[in-house]
Write a protein that holds these residues in place. Sequence first.
Motif, PDB file in Angstrom:
ATOM      1  N   TRP A 131       0.850  -1.185   0.000  1.00  0.00           N
ATOM      2  CA  TRP A 131       0.000   0.000   0.000  1.00  0.00           C
ATOM      3  C   TRP A 131       0.888   1.238   0.000  1.00  0.00           C
ATOM      4  O   TRP A 131       1.891   1.304   0.711  1.00  0.00           O
ATOM      5  CB  TRP A 131      -0.874   0.047   1.247  1.00  0.00           C
ATOM      6  CG  TRP A 131      -2.076  -0.832   1.211  1.00  0.00           C
ATOM      7  CD1 TRP A 131      -2.181  -2.100   1.705  1.00  0.00           C
ATOM      8  CD2 TRP A 131      -3.360  -0.502   0.667  1.00  0.00           C
ATOM      9  NE1 TRP A 131      -3.447  -2.586   1.511  1.00  0.00           N
ATOM     10  CE2 TRP A 131      -4.193  -1.628   0.875  1.00  0.00           C
ATOM     11  CE3 TRP A 131      -3.883   0.614   0.036  1.00  0.00           C
ATOM     12  CZ2 TRP A 131      -5.520  -1.649   0.464  1.00  0.00           C
ATOM     13  CZ3 TRP A 131      -5.203   0.593  -0.375  1.00  0.00           C
ATOM     14  CH2 TRP A 131      -6.005  -0.528  -0.157  1.00  0.00           C
ATOM     15  N   ALA A 222       0.628  -5.046   2.291  1.00  0.00           N
ATOM     16  CA  ALA A 222      -0.802  -5.375   2.266  1.00  0.00           C
ATOM     17  C   ALA A 222      -0.979  -6.746   2.903  1.00  0.00           C
ATOM     18  O   ALA A 222      -0.989  -7.768   2.210  1.00  0.00           O
ATOM     19  CB  ALA A 222      -1.323  -5.359   0.838  1.00  0.00           C
ATOM     20  N   VAL A 223      -1.087  -6.768   4.221  1.00  0.00           N
ATOM     21  CA  VAL A 223      -1.139  -8.029   4.961  1.00  0.00           C
ATOM     22  C   VAL A 223      -2.243  -8.928   4.438  1.00  0.00           C
ATOM     23  O   VAL A 223      -2.075 -10.142   4.319  1.00  0.00           O
ATOM     24  CB  VAL A 223      -1.325  -7.750   6.468  1.00  0.00           C
ATOM     25  CG1 VAL A 223      -1.448  -9.061   7.237  1.00  0.00           C
ATOM     26  CG2 VAL A 223      -0.162  -6.922   7.000  1.00  0.00           C
ATOM     27  N   ASP A 224      -3.358  -8.352   4.108  1.00  0.00           N
ATOM     28  CA  ASP A 224      -4.485  -9.144   3.618  1.00  0.00           C
ATOM     29  C   ASP A 224      -5.173  -8.410   2.476  1.00  0.00           C
ATOM     30  O   ASP A 224      -6.383  -8.180   2.497  1.00  0.00           O
ATOM     31  CB  ASP A 224      -5.458  -9.435   4.753  1.00  0.00           C
ATOM     32  CG  ASP A 224      -6.457 -10.538   4.389  1.00  0.00           C
ATOM     33  OD1 ASP A 224      -6.290 -11.156   3.325  1.00  0.00           O
ATOM     34  OD2 ASP A 224      -7.398 -10.765   5.160  1.00  0.00           O
ATOM     35  N   THR A 228      -6.857  -4.486   4.072  1.00  0.00           N
ATOM     36  CA  THR A 228      -5.945  -3.682   4.887  1.00  0.00           C
ATOM     37  C   THR A 228      -6.324  -2.211   4.828  1.00  0.00           C
ATOM     38  O   THR A 228      -5.933  -1.416   5.685  1.00  0.00           O
ATOM     39  CB  THR A 228      -4.495  -3.889   4.420  1.00  0.00           C
ATOM     40  OG1 THR A 228      -4.249  -5.283   4.239  1.00  0.00           O
ATOM     41  CG2 THR A 228      -3.508  -3.361   5.446  1.00  0.00           C
TER      42      THR A 228
END
Length: 663
Positions: A131, A222-224, A228
Amino acid sequence: MMMQFACTARSADDEDYRPLAETPLTLDFAYDHGVSTLADPAVWQVTLTNNAAAPWRGVVKLEHCVACDAPRFFLSGFLYGRNRGEAPIRVDNRYPRLRAGTPEFPASPWWMVRADRLSHPAAFLLDGGRWYGLSAAPYFVRQNGVLQPWQPGRAGTFAQFAGFTCSLNTGSVGYTLGYENAPWLFVQSHNIKPRAPMGENCLTLAAGESVAFPLYLYDFVAVDGERTLYAALEAVYGLWHTPPRPGTTPSHAAELLAGAVTRDAWLPDDKNYVGITKERSDGSYEQNKIFSISWTNGLSTAVPCLQAAHRLGDKTIRAAALACIDNIVQNSLDPRCGLPNETWDAENGWSCRGWWFDGMYTGGHSGYLVGQTLYYILKAYRLEAARGIDHPDWLAFVQGVVPRLAAARNGDGEYPFTLSEQTGAGLEYDSLGSAWCLAAEAALMQLTGDTADLPAMERSEVHYYDAFIRRAECYGGPPDTSKSVDSEGVLAYIRVARLLHELTGKAVYLDHLRDALCYEYSFKFCYNVPVQVPPLSRLGWSSCGGSITSVANPHIHPMSCTVADEMFYYLRRRPDAYIESRLKDTVGWSLQTFNTFDREYDYGRAGWMSERFCHCEGLLVQTYPDGSLASTWFALMPWACGSVLEGVCGTWWDYKEKEENLV
């Protein structure tokens, strides 16, 4: 720390933007603190200086450029992903779309927009598992003659709006001092204006004048994926939040709103509420019936009025609400397919040809309306049952329809957007709004205890979550939006997540409930726009807590007030300061946005409320009798009143009575 910024400017006399070096302006960047993460953005102090011996007027653009492969952009309330730029664009409702190259109207590879079209002053880009984003003041004020960025708690006289940008061409999100709405200004989905000449949008700097402002930069993993975004907006909320102005009390709101709807919008002969009541110049009323069984009429008004009647002990309000519900239960069912017809008029009787019909891709029964109707009938059933009153015909009506909706699910477990009038078969899908059918089935399961279909329902929930909520791109809500990204369809899913948690006790549904609430919050203003047009400007009306309708119809309306109980439900199980603050914003906004006395909003009687609040002057269409612009519709709209009633007459009422802690 390094940044990649393309800095350009367009003076009031220029045709387009040119490099800053070709202007008398300079931009200086000084690193302050932070490391660009989600929790700790890099803060840069930016100073813009006019080095000329004469004033400069124009727009300055700072584009944060990153190397991109397939970027998705998120400008909350305005643009999600690519605003369905991948989908067909020759549809009834026009709204900003992102497409590469030289696409046809209304698509463009870049957008510029005034800051108050966004619910949060921030722009984010997702690409390659990371991101990137920026946030800065949505407008500037003058304090003791000095131009300064607005920030919470800072006084000053409004000076100028800023703006935000996104571009596939440059792989960037950006911020502007001054602003443009380009390449077009979308007033409404059927009212689009070309890029305006430079004028009131320009920032003015005197000779030698400087303006300094903080710029918050984000760069994180972007963890998920897209979800996120919800954590990112929570961080932005913490920077800019200002609560709405104080309003009235829940009991006073219930008296005024339900009283006005029953007095000025109930038609006993038709056994329904009007869609719109307006005043004529001679003081009489003009009433537009536009009947529906739910959504903008019918049960979306009747059931909240029933809630209010129970709270107030008002028999007149209750009698009207019961008559509306009974009429729908007894007369709306189409024997051909076993589904309720959605509208009625004296000439044609019951049918599926409501006011929204000609804007649909496919005619037929609407999964959104049918599912919502069943959900509200069951809600009314529970309200009455809690007082020892049984309505077996209401329950039987829902029990007859729900299996037909379940049978029409497709291979993904999705309920239909549109169903055949002849057979009830699913005709069209690809819609989050059809989650109302799942909400109705879950609510029925609560009442009957028959869990045979629960595994299939849970599969449906997974589909809706993965296809819409996780991607932060919910579309296919109300039938009149041409499946634009909106804040309304998710209100069905929010009920689903709560109901499935009640049915199963599985923690995943609380997780999903929070995500769905956070998606809705992406449309909900975190600060108060300095509205410059009456009546909202005169009243000090607050935008914070109000939600933008959709990217196609970008005014604020009250439908998000209806999920106050779901926010409460979450808080009772998981204390959460962010959700608590958003709940207070939602109810606070709802209690200050209708007439508490005659003509408070320059029209109507006490309790009158419109559905349309123009927080941004770029949305204005309503006028006063003298032709001057107004920032709200001058109309009593019963469904809007019902939205506030549903919020404040639920759990919030008990909380205010006991003055207990929310969590």
